[in-house]
Design a protein around this motif. Structure first.
Motif, PDB file in Angstrom:
ATOM      1  N   LEU A 114      11.908  -9.943   6.567  1.00  0.00           N
ATOM      2  CA  LEU A 114      11.100  -9.701   5.371  1.00  0.00           C
ATOM      3  C   LEU A 114      11.639  -8.520   4.560  1.00  0.00           C
ATOM      4  CD1 LEU A 114       7.553 -10.168   6.947  1.00  0.00           C
ATOM      5  CD2 LEU A 114       8.797 -11.779   5.495  1.00  0.00           C
ATOM      6  N   GLY A 115      12.716  -7.916   5.041  1.00  0.00           N
ATOM      7  CA  GLY A 115      13.346  -6.850   4.271  1.00  0.00           C
ATOM      8  C   GLY A 115      13.219  -5.456   4.860  1.00  0.00           C
ATOM      9  N   GLN A 116      12.548  -5.330   6.011  1.00  0.00           N
ATOM     10  CA  GLN A 116      12.399  -3.997   6.605  1.00  0.00           C
ATOM     11  C   GLN A 116      13.697  -3.565   7.284  1.00  0.00           C
ATOM     12  OE1 GLN A 116      10.155  -1.762   6.252  1.00  0.00           O
ATOM     13  NE2 GLN A 116      10.914  -0.320   7.753  1.00  0.00           N
ATOM     14  N   ARG A 117      14.091  -2.323   7.074  1.00  0.00           N
ATOM     15  CA  ARG A 117      15.378  -1.870   7.606  1.00  0.00           C
ATOM     16  C   ARG A 117      15.237  -0.750   8.634  1.00  0.00           C
ATOM     17  NH1 ARG A 117      19.450   1.596   5.403  1.00  0.00           N
ATOM     18  NH2 ARG A 117      21.329   1.220   6.619  1.00  0.00           N
ATOM     19  N   ALA A 118      14.292   0.195   8.417  1.00  0.00           N
ATOM     20  CA  ALA A 118      14.168   1.365   9.300  1.00  0.00           C
ATOM     21  C   ALA A 118      13.135   1.109  10.389  1.00  0.00           C
ATOM     22  CB  ALA A 118      13.775   2.589   8.480  1.00  0.00           C
ATOM     23  N   PHE A 119      13.538   1.310  11.646  1.00  0.00           N
ATOM     24  CA  PHE A 119      12.626   1.120  12.782  1.00  0.00           C
ATOM     25  C   PHE A 119      12.609   2.379  13.641  1.00  0.00           C
ATOM     26  CE2 PHE A 119      13.551  -3.124  11.354  1.00  0.00           C
ATOM     27  CZ  PHE A 119      12.346  -3.790  11.510  1.00  0.00           C
ATOM     28  N   GLY A 120      11.412   2.724  14.127  1.00  0.00           N
ATOM     29  CA  GLY A 120      11.242   3.912  14.950  1.00  0.00           C
ATOM     30  C   GLY A 120      10.907   3.540  16.382  1.00  0.00           C
ATOM     31  N   GLU A 121      11.543   4.233  17.318  1.00  0.00           N
ATOM     32  CA  GLU A 121      11.308   4.001  18.745  1.00  0.00           C
ATOM     33  C   GLU A 121      11.103   5.347  19.440  1.00  0.00           C
ATOM     34  OE1 GLU A 121      11.210   1.246  20.743  1.00  0.00           O
ATOM     35  OE2 GLU A 121      11.533  -0.274  19.182  1.00  0.00           O
ATOM     36  N   ASN A 122      10.308   5.336  20.527  1.00  0.00           N
ATOM     37  CA  ASN A 122       9.979   6.572  21.248  1.00  0.00           C
ATOM     38  C   ASN A 122      10.717   6.731  22.571  1.00  0.00           C
ATOM     39  OD1 ASN A 122       7.744   5.949  19.414  1.00  0.00           O
ATOM     40  ND2 ASN A 122       6.784   7.780  20.286  1.00  0.00           N
TER      41      ASN A 122
ATOM     42  N   ARG B 181       0.833  -1.216   0.000  1.00  0.00           N
ATOM     43  CA  ARG B 181       0.000   0.000   0.000  1.00  0.00           C
ATOM     44  C   ARG B 181       0.864   1.261   0.000  1.00  0.00           C
ATOM     45  NH1 ARG B 181      -4.192  -0.900   4.768  1.00  0.00           N
ATOM     46  NH2 ARG B 181      -4.556   1.315   4.365  1.00  0.00           N
ATOM     47  N   VAL B 182       1.970   1.228   0.719  1.00  0.00           N
ATOM     48  CA  VAL B 182       2.891   2.379   0.718  1.00  0.00           C
ATOM     49  C   VAL B 182       3.447   2.577  -0.697  1.00  0.00           C
ATOM     50  CG1 VAL B 182       5.171   3.177   1.516  1.00  0.00           C
ATOM     51  CG2 VAL B 182       3.508   2.257   3.166  1.00  0.00           C
ATOM     52  N   ASP B 183       3.886   1.488  -1.305  1.00  0.00           N
ATOM     53  CA  ASP B 183       4.473   1.588  -2.643  1.00  0.00           C
ATOM     54  C   ASP B 183       3.445   2.060  -3.679  1.00  0.00           C
ATOM     55  OD1 ASP B 183       6.860   0.769  -1.579  1.00  0.00           O
ATOM     56  OD2 ASP B 183       6.707  -1.308  -2.278  1.00  0.00           O
ATOM     57  N   ALA B 184       2.203   1.574  -3.546  1.00  0.00           N
ATOM     58  CA  ALA B 184       1.166   1.984  -4.495  1.00  0.00           C
ATOM     59  C   ALA B 184       0.860   3.475  -4.345  1.00  0.00           C
ATOM     60  CB  ALA B 184      -0.102   1.148  -4.281  1.00  0.00           C
TER      61      ALA B 184
ATOM     62  N   ALA C 112       8.582   6.779  -1.209  1.00  0.00           N
ATOM     63  CA  ALA C 112       8.182   6.929   0.196  1.00  0.00           C
ATOM     64  C   ALA C 112       8.846   5.828   1.019  1.00  0.00           C
ATOM     65  CB  ALA C 112       6.666   6.855   0.340  1.00  0.00           C
ATOM     66  N   THR C 113       9.555   6.232   2.057  1.00  0.00           N
ATOM     67  CA  THR C 113      10.241   5.297   2.941  1.00  0.00           C
ATOM     68  C   THR C 113       9.313   4.896   4.083  1.00  0.00           C
ATOM     69  OG1 THR C 113      12.367   6.346   2.488  1.00  0.00           O
ATOM     70  CG2 THR C 113      12.212   5.040   4.505  1.00  0.00           C
ATOM     71  N   LEU C 114       9.283   3.599   4.368  1.00  0.00           N
ATOM     72  CA  LEU C 114       8.477   3.093   5.475  1.00  0.00           C
ATOM     73  C   LEU C 114       9.348   2.924   6.721  1.00  0.00           C
ATOM     74  CD1 LEU C 114       6.046   1.652   6.834  1.00  0.00           C
ATOM     75  CD2 LEU C 114       6.701  -0.415   5.583  1.00  0.00           C
ATOM     76  N   VAL C 115       8.985   3.647   7.776  1.00  0.00           N
ATOM     77  CA  VAL C 115       9.619   3.443   9.076  1.00  0.00           C
ATOM     78  C   VAL C 115       8.652   2.620   9.933  1.00  0.00           C
ATOM     79  CG1 VAL C 115      10.502   4.551  11.166  1.00  0.00           C
ATOM     80  CG2 VAL C 115      10.904   5.611   8.935  1.00  0.00           C
TER      81      VAL C 115
END
Ligand SMILES: *Cc1c(COP(=O)(O)O)cnc(C)c1O
Length: 219
Positions: free
Chosen positions: A41-49, A9-12, A21-24
């Protein structure tokens, strides 16, 4: 799995918008095993609070080449840990923190990627600087070699109706265009979360931060 669906959905949305668009993946409160599964699965960017939580996870995931984004409000006594341990800081909103972030960036590391957080819905109590303050803060960041200004971040009012959220996204895009005209290397507009990431991308977001839609509800 949710990841493949959200990724598609992000890519579309990015294709419709005509820009990348980069997915975090926002992994706050989620276990290391869930991050590991998504990385596989290939995800590289992770967000933490939360710094303590993030540092613990980073330690356990040292064997993976992940990119860590600090997306929570930044307290002045956490500048050192953020600068030493993260690749991106998305929530810089005041000049006071800039010297410490610069000073603590390790000599061998590339500059810390920084987004200025903007409080685009002025009536909300969220952190973020006023739109009028962006230019001055940007100049300050640009004068510090330990930091690399990449763009802007916002968390528009979650309960506003779709039209109002669209207004906030458009206001951010306009601010972002102004920043691009004034500074080199501005390539990131971070806005859009689980509920509205497609709209955000269509309105100009180049980075979205998604938690719930990827990992399920938080406790
Ligand atoms: C928690 C959080 C997100 C993710 O929100 P979801 O609605 O779970 O996708 C995104 N950005 C920030 C700054 C957050 O704190």
């Amino acid at each position: 799995m949710a990841y493949q669906d959200i990724r598609a959905r992000v890519d579309a949305a990015a294709r419709r918008a005509g820009h990348a668009a980069t997915l975090v993946a926002v992994s706050k409160t989620k276990p290391v095993a869930a991050i590991r599964a998504m990385a596989a699965l290939g995800q590289r960017a992770f967000g933490e609070n939360y710094i303590q939580e993030a540092v613990a996870k980073q330690g356990e995931l040292r064997d993976l080449a992940l990119e860590w984004h600090m997306i929570g409000p930044l307290q002045s006594n956490k500048c050192r840990e953020v600068s030493e341990r993260f690749d991106w800081l998305q929530t810089l909103d005041r000049e006071k923190l800039v010297p410490a972030l610069h000073r603590y960036r390790p000599a061998g590391s590339p500059p810390l990627n920084v987004l200025i957080q903007v409080n685009i819905d002025a009536e909300s109590s969220k952190s973020g600087c006023a739109p009028e303050a962006v230019q001055t803060l940007a100049e300050n960041i640009a004068g510090h070699s330990g930091l690399k200004l990449r763009g802007l971040m916002a968390i528009p009012e979650p309960h506003a109706d779709g039209a109002r959220r669209g207004d906030a996204f458009r206001a951010m895009r306009q601010l972002y265009s102004g920043l691009q005209a004034a500074f080199a290397g501005i390539d990131t507009l971070s806005m859009g979360m689980s509920e509205d990431f497609e709209l955000a991308i269509e309105e100009g977001a180049t980075m979205v931060r998604i938690g719930t839609a990827l990992f399920g509800a938080r406790q």
